[in-house]
Structure formats: C-alpha cells, structure tokens
Design a protein around this motif. Structure first.
Motif, PDB file in Angstrom:
ATOM      1  N   ILE A 172      55.080 -13.096 109.927  1.00 57.42           N
ATOM      2  CA  ILE A 172      55.039 -12.842 108.481  1.00 57.42           C
ATOM      3  C   ILE A 172      55.651 -11.472 108.234  1.00 57.42           C
ATOM      4  CG2 ILE A 172      53.575 -12.551 106.460  1.00 57.42           C
ATOM      5  CD1 ILE A 172      51.578 -14.468 107.676  1.00 57.42           C
ATOM      6  N   THR A 191      56.315  -8.842 105.367  1.00 58.31           N
ATOM      7  CA  THR A 191      55.681  -8.735 104.061  1.00 58.31           C
ATOM      8  C   THR A 191      55.577  -7.308 103.526  1.00 58.31           C
ATOM      9  OG1 THR A 191      53.477  -8.939 103.008  1.00 58.31           O
ATOM     10  CG2 THR A 191      53.509  -8.923 105.370  1.00 58.31           C
ATOM     11  N   THR A 241      53.185  -5.982 101.734  1.00 54.02           N
ATOM     12  CA  THR A 241      51.828  -6.375 101.351  1.00 54.02           C
ATOM     13  C   THR A 241      51.201  -5.516 100.263  1.00 54.02           C
ATOM     14  OG1 THR A 241      51.669  -6.799 103.715  1.00 54.02           O
ATOM     15  CG2 THR A 241      49.731  -7.260 102.409  1.00 54.02           C
ATOM     16  N   VAL A 272      48.797 -13.759 103.515  1.00 57.43           N
ATOM     17  CA  VAL A 272      48.415 -13.322 104.854  1.00 57.43           C
ATOM     18  C   VAL A 272      47.012 -13.823 105.193  1.00 57.43           C
ATOM     19  CG1 VAL A 272      47.961 -11.322 106.334  1.00 57.43           C
ATOM     20  CG2 VAL A 272      49.940 -11.310 104.796  1.00 57.43           C
ATOM     21  N   VAL A 319      52.714  -9.644 112.304  1.00 58.63           N
ATOM     22  CA  VAL A 319      53.018  -9.365 110.894  1.00 58.63           C
ATOM     23  C   VAL A 319      53.800  -8.058 110.827  1.00 58.63           C
ATOM     24  CG1 VAL A 319      52.076  -9.049 108.586  1.00 58.63           C
ATOM     25  CG2 VAL A 319      50.876 -10.525 110.227  1.00 58.63           C
ATOM     26  N   ILE A 332      48.175  -4.469 105.462  1.00 56.82           N
ATOM     27  CA  ILE A 332      48.096  -5.581 106.425  1.00 56.82           C
ATOM     28  C   ILE A 332      46.871  -5.411 107.315  1.00 56.82           C
ATOM     29  CG2 ILE A 332      49.228  -6.698 108.387  1.00 56.82           C
ATOM     30  CD1 ILE A 332      51.925  -5.744 107.081  1.00 56.82           C
TER      31      ILE A 332
END
Length: 369
Positions: free
Chosen positions: A34, A36, A38, A48, A63, A134
């Motif tokens: 992932i 991202t 975030t 997530v 991530v 994250i």
C-alpha cells in the motif's frame, strides 16, 4: 534532460497475454504494497485499516509513505480571495484564474479568515506525517508494524533523470524482484513519486508489479485533470505511469470513487463502536483536517468521500468495482487525456457498488480489537 518518450523506450514491452493476465483481479493471498499519503485527509486510514484487518484476503508486504501538499493552491487561493473581495471576477482572465477555487475562497471570506493564514504543509512534512499516521493505524488495529512501514520521497520528481531513491523505493524494487513469489500489487493512494522512482531506477520490474491507482477523471472524460490532487502533485510521475507500459488498474476518483460517501449517522452507528480503530476513524471524521483547511462548517449534515477504499474494494471482490479493458491514454502536458486505440492495455473502473463495499467494511470492523 531526458524526455518522457526517451524514458518510455527504456522499458521492456510486455507480451499482451501477460499484460491481460496482470490486469485481472487476483485471488486471495495476493502480494500487496500500500503506497499512501495517509495523513493527507481521512480516507487512506480506512483503506489501510480494512487491509490490516483482512489478513486472510491479502498478503501485505508493507506500507510505503507518500508525500503530499496543497501548497500548489496557495497563490491561487490568495488571488481568488482578493478577486472576490474586490467585487468578483471583472473579466474572463480573472474568471478563468479562479477556476475551482471560488467556493473555497468564498468560505474563507465568510469565516472572516485570511487566505495567507491557511496552513499548507510541505511535501517533506507531508511524507513524515503520513509515515507516523501509518504507524498509528497499525497500532489501532492491533497489528505489529515492525519491518512493514517505510518512509517515502520528501518531494516530487523534477525530471526523469533524477529518481528519488528512498527506503520505499528500495522496498518496492526488492519485492518486485521476488519473481518466484508472484506479482506484487501496489495499491497506490496518492502521488506516484515512490512508484515512478522505483520504475526509473529498475525498469525491469514492470513485469512483476501491477499499479492499482486511484485519481482524477475517467480516460474518456474531456476534462483537464488538474483538480486531482493525486495526479497534479507529481505531474512527471503521473505521465510516466500511463507511458511506460507497466500493468495499470486505473480507478478514477471523479464519477467513480466519488460515490463512496459516508454520513455522520453511519459513522456513529457502524464505525465508532468498533474497537480502537473504530473510535479513531470516528475521531478523524469528526475532526477532519480538511474541514479546517477548506473552511467547511455544519459537518454533521454533510457527507465525506472515503475515496481510497476503492483500491481495497477492487482487490477483494469482482462485484464491488465494475471494470473494463481499454487502452492506456497519454496524459499531455496540459493534463488532458489523449486516447489511441493502438496503445498498450489498461484496466479501468467505470462504476462501483457503494453499499456492498461499505457493508463489507463494517463486517471487517467487527473483528477489530
């Protein structure tokens, strides 16, 4: 300085049969990264969390944090507020300049604020905020984060000769080169800097990654794509994605992902009571940083689009996101699509089942600690 066409010529051309197979939704236990931004707003956190609470449906390799910034709007917002305070647009130039910033500028005025006081984080600040966010989502979901979360680029590409090599870039390349473990699906939920940098450093990895990106308008739309934050922050990276021939599942935000709205009452009933992560998502919803930035009031009567869960929805079920096979458009320098039936293939979403997606998300939250 190397041109986009020259860079694209360096990438291997995938066999059409391999490309088609890569563009199909994988079964369970697909290898996933992932990518991202975030902390940009509140939608990535939902995506997530959905992935972290679904270990039987994917193999989450890691991530990677993505930079973000709204700084490119600062000058336009200040000028738009000035134009409105002077009686509104006086000519076509001023009207065109304001573009889509008029509503934001008017709310700033109505709130008695100054545009110069709106806080815009830098891309470098944005990537660190995303990295820390994250880690927070891992913690709230009760999932260990050690060895799973990586800092990304502190800025955006300035040319195709200077990829931004970071721990995220190196991680993407490392995972892509594990060919005996199958392809890795990169759920891209922000600017493409990390992914583009990995591709520029290691063009050979395009045969073992699939970029699943959400952004902008459908490829058949006649509109300029500048309103898309994910696309406009790193224009060079965005253009590279459509040009290099990497397998690409394109999930348009406007008209498609935009259907993923959720309301205050739904959040309160179906999300808030679901453990630490439910409480945290409720906190984000009721303390949305973009409400402050965009001077949005009366939040309880408004919905919010949780854009980025479309990536996870595509991965989880064929019935959640309606797809079509098409050819990859070119993204020109003015950020309009240019289509050509002779270009390489791309999978593109054209609709989704909003209710089924959220029902699945709510069921998944039931297992939250």
């Amino acid at each position: 300085m190397t041109s986009l066409a020259e860079i694209a010529a360096r990438f291997p051309k995938l066999d059409p049969a391999l490309m088609e197979s890569r563009l199909r939704r994988p079964g369970s236990n697909a290898r996933v990264i992932i990518d991202t931004d975030t902390a940009n707003e509140i939608d990535d956190q939902y995506a997530v969390a959905w992935a972290l609470l679904s270990p039987e449906r994917l193999r989450l390799e890691g991530v990677t944090a993505v930079p973000f910034s709204f700084q490119h709007h600062r000058e336009g917002l200040i000028k738009s507020v000035e134009i409105l305070r002077n009686g509104g647009p006086q000519n076509e130039v001023e009207e065109k300049f304001m573009g889509g910033l008029g509503g934001w500028a008017q709310r700033i005025i109505d709130a008695g604020r100054k545009a110069e006081e709106v806080k815009f984080v830098s891309p470098e600040e944005g990537v660190e905020l995303s990295y820390q966010e994250i880690l927070t989502i891992f913690e709230k979901c009760g999932v260990p984060s050690k060895g799973k979360v990586f800092r990304g680029a502190p800025g955006y590409l300035t040319d195709y000769d200077t990829p931004l090599e970071t721990e995220s870039t190196r991680f993407i390349i490392e995972q892509a080169r594990k060919r005996d473990e199958g392809p890795v699906y990169i759920l891209a939920m922000g600017a493409l800097t990390n992914i583009a940098s990995a591709l520029l450093v290691a063009p050979d990895i395009i045969d073992n990654i699939v970029v699943v990106w959400t952004a902008s308008f459908p490829s058949y739309a006649p509109f300029c794509n500048a309103p898309s934050l994910n696309l406009v922050q790193d224009k060079l990276a965005s253009r590279l994605l459509f040009e290099c021939g990497v397998p690409h599942v394109y999930l348009p935000g406007y008209h498609v992902g935009a259907q993923l709205k959720i309301s205050h009452p739904e959040m309160e009933k179906f999300v808030k009571p679901k453990g630490a992560i439910g409480a945290y998502l409720w906190h984000l919803y009721t303390n949305n940083p973009l409400h402050e930035m965009f001077a949005i009031t009366g939040q309880e009567t408004k919905t919010w689009v949780i854009w980025d869960i479309i990536n996870v929805a595509w991965l989880f079920d064929d019935d959640y996101v309606s797809m079509r096979m098409t050819t990859s458009p070119a993204l020109n320098e003015e950020l309009y699509w240019e289509t050509d039936a002779d270009r390489h293939m791309m999978a593109e979403a054209y609709d989704l089942n909003r209710d089924a997606i959220y029902e699945d998300f709510y069921r998944t939250l039931e297992r939250a600690p």
